[in-house]
Design a protein around this motif. Sequence first.
Motif, short mmCIF file in Angstrom:
data_model
loop_
_atom_site.label_atom_id
_atom_site.label_comp_id
_atom_site.label_asym_id
_atom_site.label_seq_id
_atom_site.Cartn_x
_atom_site.Cartn_y
_atom_site.Cartn_z
N ARG A 231 34.89 50.57 72.16
CA ARG A 231 33.90 51.37 71.42
C ARG A 231 33.67 50.77 70.03
NH1 ARG A 231 36.46 56.30 71.67
NH2 ARG A 231 35.84 56.48 73.84
N ARG B 103 30.19 49.20 68.55
CA ARG B 103 29.56 49.70 67.31
C ARG B 103 29.30 48.55 66.34
NH1 ARG B 103 33.20 54.71 67.43
NH2 ARG B 103 31.85 56.22 68.44
N VAL C 172 25.65 48.70 68.88
CA VAL C 172 25.41 49.50 70.08
C VAL C 172 25.85 50.93 69.82
CG1 VAL C 172 26.00 49.80 72.51
CG2 VAL C 172 25.66 47.50 71.60
N ASN C 173 24.86 51.82 69.76
CA ASN C 173 25.14 53.23 69.52
C ASN C 173 24.56 54.15 70.58
OD1 ASN C 173 26.53 52.98 66.90
ND2 ASN C 173 24.56 52.14 66.27
N THR C 174 23.69 53.61 71.43
CA THR C 174 23.03 54.41 72.47
C THR C 174 23.02 53.63 73.78
OG1 THR C 174 20.84 53.50 72.05
CG2 THR C 174 21.50 55.44 70.74
N ARG C 175 22.65 54.33 74.82
CA ARG C 175 22.51 53.67 76.13
C ARG C 175 21.45 52.57 76.04
NH1 ARG C 175 23.19 55.20 81.89
NH2 ARG C 175 21.82 53.80 83.03
N ALA C 176 20.35 52.84 75.36
CA ALA C 176 19.28 51.84 75.23
C ALA C 176 19.80 50.59 74.52
CB ALA C 176 18.09 52.43 74.48
N ASP C 177 20.61 50.78 73.45
CA ASP C 177 21.21 49.64 72.76
C ASP C 177 22.09 48.84 73.71
OD1 ASP C 177 20.07 50.60 70.36
OD2 ASP C 177 21.96 51.53 69.70
N TYR C 178 22.88 49.56 74.50
CA TYR C 178 23.80 48.92 75.44
C TYR C 178 23.03 48.14 76.51
CZ TYR C 178 27.74 48.50 78.71
OH TYR C 178 28.73 48.02 79.55
N LYS D 297 24.59 58.21 84.48
CA LYS D 297 23.70 58.27 83.32
C LYS D 297 24.45 58.65 82.03
CE LYS D 297 19.89 57.35 85.51
NZ LYS D 297 19.36 56.01 85.43
N TYR E 115 27.78 55.49 80.92
CA TYR E 115 27.03 54.32 81.36
C TYR E 115 27.77 53.00 81.18
CZ TYR E 115 25.86 54.70 76.40
OH TYR E 115 25.91 54.85 75.04
#
Length: 150
Positions: A30, A34, A38-44, A73, A76
């Motif tokens: 995690r 960060r 990467v803070n969201t699913r979209a970022d990931y 979902k 993820y």
Amino acid sequence: MNTRLLSLGGSQMDMYTGSLTPEAIFNEIRGQLRLAGVNTRADYEALLAKNGGYIEVVLSDASVWILRLAEDKAHYIHLHPGRYSPHTFRVKASALKTALAYQAAAQHHLLTKDLLADLNRVRKELRLSPLRSISESGHILEVIALLKQD
């Protein structure tokens, strides 16, 4: 017999044997995500897309972990130890299934003290071929010993 053991597949996998707890592994991963923004699913998903669908993360104990996109979902991030990573043990799925079923039988006091017969009984329940001798069970016994460690 718990049929969920059958979902382990029929190939082989790497089991982590290092000293990091699952919580420590998750926290380190995690933290690295960060730092990578990467803070969201979209970022990931964007990070994975830039890297061929997966990334490798090295933790404080030098173990290597592979991160992919999970189908779930809400959760993820799919992770697993890298192949031949430090602090891992390569295990055949059939040996892991047998060892887990054997441990469950031991916890429920279902073993007879005849090792070969007990192993073959759990293997039959798992729809695996029987062992002809104890000498064929070396890999299984190694996995059982790993499972017994704290």
